[in-house]
Motif scaffolding. Structure first.
Motif, PDB file in Angstrom:
ATOM      1  N   ASP A  39      39.295  32.770  51.857  1.00 56.79           N
ATOM      2  CA  ASP A  39      39.622  33.853  52.784  1.00 56.79           C
ATOM      3  C   ASP A  39      40.791  33.492  53.701  1.00 56.79           C
ATOM      4  O   ASP A  39      41.570  34.366  54.091  1.00 56.79           O
ATOM      5  N   THR A  40      40.913  32.208  54.037  1.00 58.05           N
ATOM      6  CA  THR A  40      42.023  31.797  54.904  1.00 58.05           C
ATOM      7  C   THR A  40      43.359  31.942  54.182  1.00 58.05           C
ATOM      8  O   THR A  40      44.362  32.328  54.797  1.00 58.05           O
ATOM      9  N   TYR A  41      43.381  31.638  52.882  1.00 57.92           N
ATOM     10  CA  TYR A  41      44.609  31.862  52.103  1.00 57.92           C
ATOM     11  C   TYR A  41      45.075  33.308  52.262  1.00 57.92           C
ATOM     12  O   TYR A  41      46.246  33.579  52.556  1.00 57.92           O
ATOM     13  N   LYS A  86      51.457  38.710  36.318  1.00 59.90           N
ATOM     14  CA  LYS A  86      51.003  37.900  37.451  1.00 59.90           C
ATOM     15  C   LYS A  86      49.573  37.456  37.145  1.00 59.90           C
ATOM     16  O   LYS A  86      48.600  38.139  37.466  1.00 59.90           O
ATOM     17  N   ASP A  87      49.468  36.304  36.483  1.00 60.10           N
ATOM     18  CA  ASP A  87      48.186  35.815  35.966  1.00 60.10           C
ATOM     19  C   ASP A  87      47.736  34.583  36.750  1.00 60.10           C
ATOM     20  O   ASP A  87      47.392  33.552  36.183  1.00 60.10           O
ATOM     21  N   PHE A  88      47.770  34.691  38.084  1.00 63.03           N
ATOM     22  CA  PHE A  88      47.441  33.566  38.956  1.00 63.03           C
ATOM     23  C   PHE A  88      45.996  33.137  38.753  1.00 63.03           C
ATOM     24  O   PHE A  88      45.130  33.939  38.401  1.00 63.03           O
ATOM     25  N   PHE A  89      45.737  31.840  38.990  1.00 62.01           N
ATOM     26  CA  PHE A  89      44.398  31.303  38.763  1.00 62.01           C
ATOM     27  C   PHE A  89      43.826  30.600  39.992  1.00 62.01           C
ATOM     28  O   PHE A  89      42.772  29.956  39.921  1.00 62.01           O
ATOM     29  N   ASN A  90      44.510  30.685  41.129  1.00 61.33           N
ATOM     30  CA  ASN A  90      43.963  30.094  42.353  1.00 61.33           C
ATOM     31  C   ASN A  90      44.287  30.998  43.543  1.00 61.33           C
ATOM     32  O   ASN A  90      45.149  31.885  43.445  1.00 61.33           O
ATOM     33  N   PRO A  91      43.595  30.823  44.664  1.00 62.72           N
ATOM     34  CA  PRO A  91      43.827  31.709  45.814  1.00 62.72           C
ATOM     35  C   PRO A  91      45.213  31.581  46.412  1.00 62.72           C
ATOM     36  O   PRO A  91      45.688  32.521  47.057  1.00 62.72           O
ATOM     37  N   TYR A  92      45.873  30.447  46.216  1.00 62.97           N
ATOM     38  CA  TYR A  92      47.244  30.330  46.715  1.00 62.97           C
ATOM     39  C   TYR A  92      48.152  31.313  45.991  1.00 62.97           C
ATOM     40  O   TYR A  92      48.842  32.129  46.616  1.00 62.97           O
ATOM     41  N   GLY A  93      48.150  31.274  44.658  1.00 57.26           N
ATOM     42  CA  GLY A  93      48.977  32.198  43.896  1.00 57.26           C
ATOM     43  C   GLY A  93      48.587  33.647  44.131  1.00 57.26           C
ATOM     44  O   GLY A  93      49.446  34.526  44.299  1.00 57.26           O
ATOM     45  N   GLY A  94      47.274  33.906  44.173  1.00 60.57           N
ATOM     46  CA  GLY A  94      46.815  35.278  44.388  1.00 60.57           C
ATOM     47  C   GLY A  94      47.201  35.821  45.748  1.00 60.57           C
ATOM     48  O   GLY A  94      47.622  36.982  45.881  1.00 60.57           O
ATOM     49  N   SER A  95      47.096  34.987  46.781  1.00 60.02           N
ATOM     50  CA  SER A  95      47.408  35.453  48.131  1.00 60.02           C
ATOM     51  C   SER A  95      48.911  35.611  48.354  1.00 60.02           C
ATOM     52  O   SER A  95      49.347  36.494  49.099  1.00 60.02           O
ATOM     53  N   LYS A  96      49.709  34.795  47.687  1.00 63.41           N
ATOM     54  CA  LYS A  96      51.168  34.960  47.806  1.00 63.41           C
ATOM     55  C   LYS A  96      51.611  36.247  47.093  1.00 63.41           C
ATOM     56  O   LYS A  96      52.514  36.951  47.567  1.00 63.41           O
ATOM     57  N   TRP A  97      50.971  36.558  45.980  1.00 65.54           N
ATOM     58  CA  TRP A  97      51.273  37.819  45.298  1.00 65.54           C
ATOM     59  C   TRP A  97      50.839  38.997  46.161  1.00 65.54           C
ATOM     60  O   TRP A  97      51.542  40.014  46.252  1.00 65.54           O
ATOM     61  N   ALA A  98      49.696  38.864  46.832  1.00 64.44           N
ATOM     62  CA  ALA A  98      49.253  39.915  47.756  1.00 64.44           C
ATOM     63  C   ALA A  98      50.265  40.089  48.889  1.00 64.44           C
ATOM     64  O   ALA A  98      50.547  41.214  49.320  1.00 64.44           O
ATOM     65  N   GLY A  99      50.831  38.964  49.361  1.00 65.98           N
ATOM     66  CA  GLY A  99      51.865  39.039  50.385  1.00 65.98           C
ATOM     67  C   GLY A  99      53.107  39.761  49.886  1.00 65.98           C
ATOM     68  O   GLY A  99      53.700  40.574  50.610  1.00 65.98           O
ATOM     69  N   GLU A 100      53.484  39.480  48.640  1.00 65.33           N
ATOM     70  CA  GLU A 100      54.630  40.188  48.061  1.00 65.33           C
ATOM     71  C   GLU A 100      54.385  41.697  48.031  1.00 65.33           C
ATOM     72  O   GLU A 100      55.295  42.500  48.313  1.00 65.33           O
ATOM     73  N   GLN A 101      53.171  42.088  47.685  1.00 65.00           N
ATOM     74  CA  GLN A 101      52.866  43.516  47.612  1.00 65.00           C
ATOM     75  C   GLN A 101      52.960  44.188  48.981  1.00 65.00           C
ATOM     76  O   GLN A 101      53.333  45.359  49.084  1.00 65.00           O
ATOM     77  N   VAL A 102      52.638  43.435  50.034  1.00 65.18           N
ATOM     78  CA  VAL A 102      52.812  43.958  51.395  1.00 65.18           C
ATOM     79  C   VAL A 102      54.284  44.283  51.643  1.00 65.18           C
ATOM     80  O   VAL A 102      54.628  45.356  52.154  1.00 65.18           O
ATOM     81  N   ILE A 296      47.370  22.326  58.554  1.00 66.53           N
ATOM     82  CA  ILE A 296      46.381  23.153  57.868  1.00 66.53           C
ATOM     83  C   ILE A 296      46.010  24.315  58.779  1.00 66.53           C
ATOM     84  O   ILE A 296      45.570  24.108  59.910  1.00 66.53           O
ATOM     85  N   PRO A 297      46.194  25.553  58.336  1.00 63.28           N
ATOM     86  CA  PRO A 297      45.871  26.682  59.211  1.00 63.28           C
ATOM     87  C   PRO A 297      44.373  26.775  59.465  1.00 63.28           C
ATOM     88  O   PRO A 297      43.570  26.572  58.550  1.00 63.28           O
ATOM     89  N   PRO A 298      43.976  27.082  60.687  1.00 68.36           N
ATOM     90  CA  PRO A 298      42.548  27.270  60.974  1.00 68.36           C
ATOM     91  C   PRO A 298      42.046  28.545  60.313  1.00 68.36           C
ATOM     92  O   PRO A 298      42.836  29.427  59.952  1.00 68.36           O
ATOM     93  N   ALA A 299      40.737  28.633  60.140  1.00 72.00           N
ATOM     94  CA  ALA A 299      40.166  29.819  59.510  1.00 72.00           C
ATOM     95  C   ALA A 299      40.440  31.072  60.336  1.00 72.00           C
ATOM     96  O   ALA A 299      40.631  32.164  59.783  1.00 72.00           O
ATOM     97  N   LYS A 300      40.502  30.916  61.650  1.00 70.32           N
ATOM     98  CA  LYS A 300      40.749  32.051  62.541  1.00 70.32           C
ATOM     99  C   LYS A 300      41.858  31.706  63.523  1.00 70.32           C
ATOM    100  O   LYS A 300      42.058  30.542  63.864  1.00 70.32           O
ATOM    101  N   VAL A 301      42.567  32.724  63.960  1.00 61.27           N
ATOM    102  CA  VAL A 301      43.615  32.522  64.954  1.00 61.27           C
ATOM    103  C   VAL A 301      42.982  32.081  66.267  1.00 61.27           C
ATOM    104  O   VAL A 301      41.956  32.611  66.677  1.00 61.27           O
ATOM    105  N   ALA A 302      43.593  31.091  66.916  1.00 63.65           N
ATOM    106  CA  ALA A 302      43.065  30.595  68.183  1.00 63.65           C
ATOM    107  C   ALA A 302      42.963  31.732  69.201  1.00 63.65           C
ATOM    108  O   ALA A 302      43.911  32.498  69.391  1.00 63.65           O
TER     109      ALA A 302
END
Length: 304
Positions: A39-41, A86-102, A296-302
């Motif tokens: 979820d943090t990704y 876009k056949d990503f297999f980890n949350p890093y690839g999936g979340s970066k693709w989601a960012g591109e769609q934004v 490393i980013p925290p799970a939630k914004v401070a």
């Protein structure tokens, strides 16, 4: 400093010099293999993109460069171009693709309230290396320099690489490229590609080491990695040796194409092997005595 999920921090960055900036360069990301949950990704790489676009609209800024990744392609068959699945297999690839769609949706909104067309240049580099970078290439140079490197198998798998100076130079070139679309993604890979074995030999040459690396059968390396796999599973620690890492380095092929950016007329300034040599020289002169500082980013914004 701030967190891209924090609207106030992003707004402050865009107006740091008084008037809003003309162009945002977006490199912030959740990236590491260990220590970041799924979820943090997505919170950083997708929601962070939404926060940035909203802050840009408030400020009237209409230009952004977003550094994505070839990890969005995952297991896509070769040749891997910008149009590949876009056949990503980890949350890093999936979340970066989601960012591109934004950013795609944002540019599709057209002109902002300041009368400027929203535009996004997206760069998709592969393994990035260069001076002051402490990631995969740094680890490989350190292993070879220390004499702790061994090759398992033939290592004929191609590992596409991206030299940092060429990434920056290509980005600056594309900023001025008149044929660029409002949303325009480009792979960046330094050519010609090298195999894992060729990369290691190039590093050895730059270090002044003669001969070839000590080589063992692949099965022996995988067998030796099993105890480390068990420790990783039991403790969750990020160890430098595992069967997955051995496969990734000596058998997994990560080959991508950069024909689109080259078709614009751009020519990289630094040949790939020279880029490796420059990083090795930095390592010998300075880098070997430095320690990486990982964020490393925290799970939630401070304060959220």
């Amino acid at each position: 400093k701030g967190d891209i999920r924090d609207p106030a921090a992003v707004r402050a960055a865009i107006t740091h010099f008084g008037d809003p900036v003309d162009h945002v360069v977006h490199l912030a990301a959740a990236h590491h293999d260990f220590g970041i949950d799924h979820d943090t990704y997505y919170d950083v790489n997708e929601n962070g993109a939404k926060v940035i676009t909203e802050a840009m609209d408030e400020a009237g800024t209409a230009e952004i460069t977003f550094y994505s990744t070839v990890a969005i392609y995952g297991h896509a068959p070769e040749p891997v171009t910008e149009d590949s699945p876009k056949d990503f297999f980890n949350p890093y690839g999936g979340s970066k693709w989601a960012g591109e769609q934004v950013f795609m949706a944002w540019t599709d909104k057209g002109v902002n309230d300041a009368g400027k067309q929203r535009r996004c240049l997206t760069i998709r580099p592969t393994v990035t290396f260069g001076p002051n970078n402490f990631a995969n290439m740094y680890s490989l140079i350190r292993q070879i320099h220390s004499g702790r490197y061994a090759q398992f198998g033939k290592a004929t798998n191609i590992k596409s690489l991206s030299y940092v100076e060429n990434i920056v130079d290509a980005t600056l070139y594309l900023w001025e490229y008149e044929g660029r679309a409002n949303y325009d993604p480009y792979n960046w890979i330094d050519k010609p590609d090298l195999t894992s074995a060729q990369i290691a030999l190039t590093i050895m040459e730059s270090l002044g080491k003669n001969g070839k690396p000590l080589t063992f059968p692949l099965w022996l390396g995988l067998l030796a990695g099993i105890p480390f796999d068990i420790v990783i599973k039991l403790t969750g620690k990020n160890l430098p040796i595992s069967t997955a890492r051995i496969k990734k380095l000596f058998t997994a092929q990560t080959k991508y194409e950069a024909d689109k950016v080259l078709a614009t007329g751009y020519t990289p300034k630094v040949p790939l092997k020279e880029g490796i040599d420059r990083m090795v020289k930095w390592y010998l002169e300075q880098g070997k005595d430095e320690q990486a500082v990982w964020h490393i980013p925290p799970a939630k914004v401070a304060g959220a």
